[in-house]
Write a protein that holds these residues in place. Structure first.
Motif, mmCIF file in Angstrom:
data_model
loop_
_atom_site.group_PDB
_atom_site.id
_atom_site.type_symbol
_atom_site.label_atom_id
_atom_site.label_comp_id
_atom_site.label_asym_id
_atom_site.label_seq_id
_atom_site.Cartn_x
_atom_site.Cartn_y
_atom_site.Cartn_z
ATOM 1 N N PRO A 1 0.906 -1.254 -0.055
ATOM 2 C CA PRO A 1 0.032 -0.156 -0.026
ATOM 3 C C PRO A 1 0.528 1.131 0.063
ATOM 4 O O PRO A 1 0.143 2.257 -0.422
ATOM 5 C CB PRO A 1 -0.890 -0.126 1.159
ATOM 6 N N ASP A 2 1.951 1.249 0.651
ATOM 7 C CA ASP A 2 2.677 2.487 0.532
ATOM 8 C C ASP A 2 3.829 2.546 -0.566
ATOM 9 O O ASP A 2 4.318 3.603 -0.940
ATOM 10 C CB ASP A 2 3.451 2.969 1.856
ATOM 11 N N THR A 3 3.772 1.779 -1.448
ATOM 12 C CA THR A 3 4.617 1.990 -2.958
ATOM 13 C C THR A 3 3.516 1.679 -3.898
ATOM 14 O O THR A 3 3.546 0.442 -4.659
ATOM 15 C CB THR A 3 5.436 1.165 -2.941
ATOM 16 N N PRO A 4 2.447 2.569 -4.206
ATOM 17 C CA PRO A 4 1.440 1.774 -5.430
ATOM 18 C C PRO A 4 2.111 2.283 -6.591
ATOM 19 O O PRO A 4 1.561 1.869 -7.631
ATOM 20 C CB PRO A 4 0.433 2.902 -4.853
ATOM 21 N N SER A 5 3.317 2.973 -6.884
ATOM 22 C CA SER A 5 3.821 3.136 -8.202
ATOM 23 C C SER A 5 5.306 3.388 -8.052
ATOM 24 O O SER A 5 5.836 3.916 -6.934
ATOM 25 C CB SER A 5 3.062 4.684 -8.536
ATOM 26 N N CYS A 6 5.886 3.304 -9.096
ATOM 27 C CA CYS A 6 7.325 3.576 -9.252
ATOM 28 C C CYS A 6 7.562 4.919 -8.638
ATOM 29 O O CYS A 6 8.619 5.116 -8.124
ATOM 30 C CB CYS A 6 7.722 3.155 -10.561
ATOM 31 N N THR A 7 6.670 5.880 -9.061
ATOM 32 C CA THR A 7 6.931 7.234 -9.181
ATOM 33 C C THR A 7 6.756 7.732 -7.463
ATOM 34 O O THR A 7 7.193 8.586 -7.279
ATOM 35 C CB THR A 7 5.875 8.058 -9.920
ATOM 36 N N THR A 8 6.286 6.628 -6.687
ATOM 37 C CA THR A 8 6.304 6.990 -5.239
ATOM 38 C C THR A 8 7.649 7.305 -4.776
ATOM 39 O O THR A 8 7.789 8.144 -4.023
ATOM 40 C CB THR A 8 5.580 5.662 -4.601
ATOM 41 N N CYS A 9 8.552 6.520 -5.177
ATOM 42 C CA CYS A 9 9.995 6.887 -4.666
ATOM 43 C C CYS A 9 10.981 7.538 -5.618
ATOM 44 O O CYS A 9 11.886 8.324 -5.359
ATOM 45 C CB CYS A 9 10.570 5.390 -4.204
ATOM 46 N N HIS A 10 10.781 7.321 -7.116
ATOM 47 C CA HIS A 10 11.404 7.746 -8.071
ATOM 48 C C HIS A 10 10.867 9.010 -8.726
ATOM 49 O O HIS A 10 11.687 9.623 -9.443
ATOM 50 C CB HIS A 10 11.333 6.755 -9.352
ATOM 51 N N THR A 11 9.900 9.588 -8.264
ATOM 52 C CA THR A 11 9.120 10.846 -8.516
ATOM 53 C C THR A 11 8.728 10.605 -10.052
ATOM 54 O O THR A 11 9.169 9.719 -10.720
ATOM 55 C CB THR A 11 9.959 12.135 -8.390
ATOM 56 N N ARG A 12 7.856 11.636 -10.426
ATOM 57 C CA ARG A 12 7.195 11.541 -11.794
ATOM 58 C C ARG A 12 8.295 11.810 -12.930
ATOM 59 O O ARG A 12 7.653 11.874 -13.933
ATOM 60 C CB ARG A 12 5.867 12.476 -11.745
ATOM 61 N N ASP A 13 9.227 12.478 -12.516
ATOM 62 C CA ASP A 13 10.316 12.877 -13.441
ATOM 63 C C ASP A 13 11.573 12.186 -13.302
ATOM 64 O O ASP A 13 12.479 12.260 -12.565
ATOM 65 C CB ASP A 13 10.724 14.348 -13.260
ATOM 66 N N PRO A 14 11.686 11.215 -14.187
ATOM 67 C CA PRO A 14 12.992 10.452 -14.353
ATOM 68 C C PRO A 14 14.268 11.194 -14.170
ATOM 69 O O PRO A 14 15.310 10.504 -13.868
ATOM 70 C CB PRO A 14 12.803 9.772 -15.749
ATOM 71 N N ARG A 15 14.129 12.469 -14.582
ATOM 72 C CA ARG A 15 15.466 13.171 -14.519
ATOM 73 C C ARG A 15 15.925 13.793 -13.017
ATOM 74 O O ARG A 15 16.848 14.181 -12.833
ATOM 75 C CB ARG A 15 15.681 14.405 -15.602
ATOM 76 N N GLN A 16 14.830 13.409 -12.043
ATOM 77 C CA GLN A 16 15.013 14.356 -10.829
ATOM 78 C C GLN A 16 15.341 13.165 -9.858
ATOM 79 O O GLN A 16 15.199 11.837 -10.133
ATOM 80 C CB GLN A 16 13.751 14.702 -10.195
ATOM 81 N N ALA A 17 16.062 13.585 -8.634
ATOM 82 C CA ALA A 17 16.456 12.381 -7.846
ATOM 83 C C ALA A 17 15.271 11.939 -7.134
ATOM 84 O O ALA A 17 14.309 12.911 -6.974
ATOM 85 C CB ALA A 17 17.521 12.979 -6.851
ATOM 86 N N GLY A 18 15.183 10.654 -6.717
ATOM 87 C CA GLY A 18 14.100 10.304 -5.817
ATOM 88 C C GLY A 18 14.605 10.115 -4.320
ATOM 89 O O GLY A 18 15.608 10.707 -4.021
ATOM 90 N N LYS A 19 13.563 9.586 -3.709
ATOM 91 C CA LYS A 19 13.820 9.338 -2.276
ATOM 92 C C LYS A 19 13.153 8.127 -1.871
ATOM 93 O O LYS A 19 12.040 7.862 -2.082
ATOM 94 C CB LYS A 19 13.188 10.694 -1.594
ATOM 95 N N THR A 20 13.919 7.322 -1.154
ATOM 96 C CA THR A 20 13.476 6.068 -0.304
ATOM 97 C C THR A 20 12.381 6.416 0.713
ATOM 98 O O THR A 20 12.563 7.388 1.173
ATOM 99 C CB THR A 20 14.326 4.843 -0.076
ATOM 100 N N ARG A 21 11.672 5.566 1.026
ATOM 101 C CA ARG A 21 10.729 5.887 2.223
ATOM 102 C C ARG A 21 11.471 6.072 3.420
ATOM 103 O O ARG A 21 10.953 6.536 4.579
ATOM 104 C CB ARG A 21 9.776 4.795 2.529
ATOM 105 N N ALA A 22 12.716 5.583 3.607
ATOM 106 C CA ALA A 22 13.509 5.631 4.710
ATOM 107 C C ALA A 22 14.459 7.319 4.452
ATOM 108 O O ALA A 22 15.287 7.446 5.226
ATOM 109 C CB ALA A 22 14.340 4.840 4.859
ATOM 110 N N GLY A 23 14.154 7.812 3.461
ATOM 111 C CA GLY A 23 14.739 9.117 3.279
ATOM 112 C C GLY A 23 15.921 9.294 2.348
ATOM 113 O O GLY A 23 16.708 10.208 2.342
ATOM 114 N N LYS A 24 16.538 7.994 2.122
ATOM 115 C CA LYS A 24 17.764 8.035 1.113
ATOM 116 C C LYS A 24 17.684 8.297 -0.079
ATOM 117 O O LYS A 24 16.496 8.037 -0.901
ATOM 118 C CB LYS A 24 18.132 6.507 1.162
#
Lengths: 138, 157
Positions: A64-87
């Motif tokens: 439930p807390d990762t419904p999409s790739c974009t949840t961690c990787h953001t909607r913009d593939p060129r942007q840095a993402g963030k894991t749920r633990a903040g990394k």
């Protein structure tokens, strides 16, 4: 004169490194292509559009807390993402992160974990190839 | 001049336990395998924040690592086990301060379950920051301790 030569050498080295990475990525894709041919009847090549749909899709079959790739990787593939633990996660877009999708072990590890998280199952070779194809053009 | 230098040296020696006890500068882990396998999703936590038995238990349960499948090959797990046992809080070179008041029968799986951590984060300031920054997990040390990856746990003002 010397400075110009050094500059040319550096540029050539960088280009070669870039080429080597691209070769690694091609080899990876070729591997998935082989698997997709075997697994999918009527496989007609990878599609960046399908890859994008997978990336942006919202799934209810995974965690439930990762419904999409974009949840961690953001909607913009060129942007840095963030894991749920903040990394911080390096961008997926190959234009920004040229080392992406060149290490088979790393790619398989993260497809394994993340498809399980988002989709609740393993990604198929077709999906993996589509995804990489999409990211290679970002 | 000599007296001033002497006084300065004595002061540094006298006050160094206080400074050291701030615990704000902690040598960050440098093992490449640990950083790669245990620092991809969260901060690679300094191993001396937990006793060896906790690390052992964590490594034994990687397929359900706080709800995630973090499974690794047996060889990698073994290598990590050796590293963590050697760097844990109760290892010979360990930072015993961080395991202060931890009962020997307890095996916390979270650094935030150790008495030391609870003491450091129990005050209103910590809870306030957590709420203010809309945090969802205490595992994100770097959210408040910006230099955590470099071992700098100094809080910015």
């Amino acid at each position: 004169m010397m400075q110009a030569m050094v500059a040319v050498l550096v540029l050539l080295t960088a280009m070669q490194a870039g080429e080597a990475l691209a070769d690694g990525r091609q080899a990876l894709l070729a591997g998935y292509e082989k698997e997709a041919l075997a697994a999918e009847p009527g496989f007609a090549g990878f599609s960046g559009a399908r890859g994008e749909a997978l990336f942006r899709g919202a799934f209810t079959t995974g965690k439930p807390d990762t419904p999409s790739c974009t949840t961690c990787h953001t909607r913009d593939p060129r942007q840095a993402g963030k894991t749920r633990a903040g990394k911080v996660i390096d961008p997926l877009a190959v234009s920004v992160s040229p080392q992406r999708f060149t290490d088979a072990g790393k790619v398989e590890k993260w497809f394994g974990r993340n498809c399980d998280s988002v989709l609740g199952r393993a990604c198929t070779p077709l999906e993996k190839g589509d995804f990489i194809t999409f990211m290679s053009a970002q | 001049m000599k007296r001033a230098v002497f006084a300065a040296l004595i002061s540094t020696w006298v006050f160094s336990p206080v400074l050291a006890d701030q615990g704000e500068r902690i040598p960050p882990p440098r093992d490449p395998l640990y950083l790669k396998e245990c620092g991809g999703c969260h901060l690679a936590f300094p191993p001396f924040f937990l006793p060896a038995r906790s690390w052992e238990k964590l490594l034994a349960g990687l397929d359900d690592h706080f709800g995630e499948n973090a499974a690794l090959s047996p060889e990698v797990v073994q290598q990590l086990g050796t590293y963590l046992a050697g760097e844990a809080g109760d290892a010979e070179k360990g930072g015993r301060r961080y395991l202060r008041d931890l009962p020997p029968g307890e095996t916390p799986l979270r650094i935030s379950e150790t008495p030391y951590w609870r003491h450091e984060h129990g005050e209103r300031e910590a809870r306030g920051m957590y709420a203010q920054r809309k945090m969802t997990t205490w595992a994100d040390c770097a959210a408040c301790h910006r230099g955590a990856e470099q071992g700098d746990y100094e809080l910015e003002d």
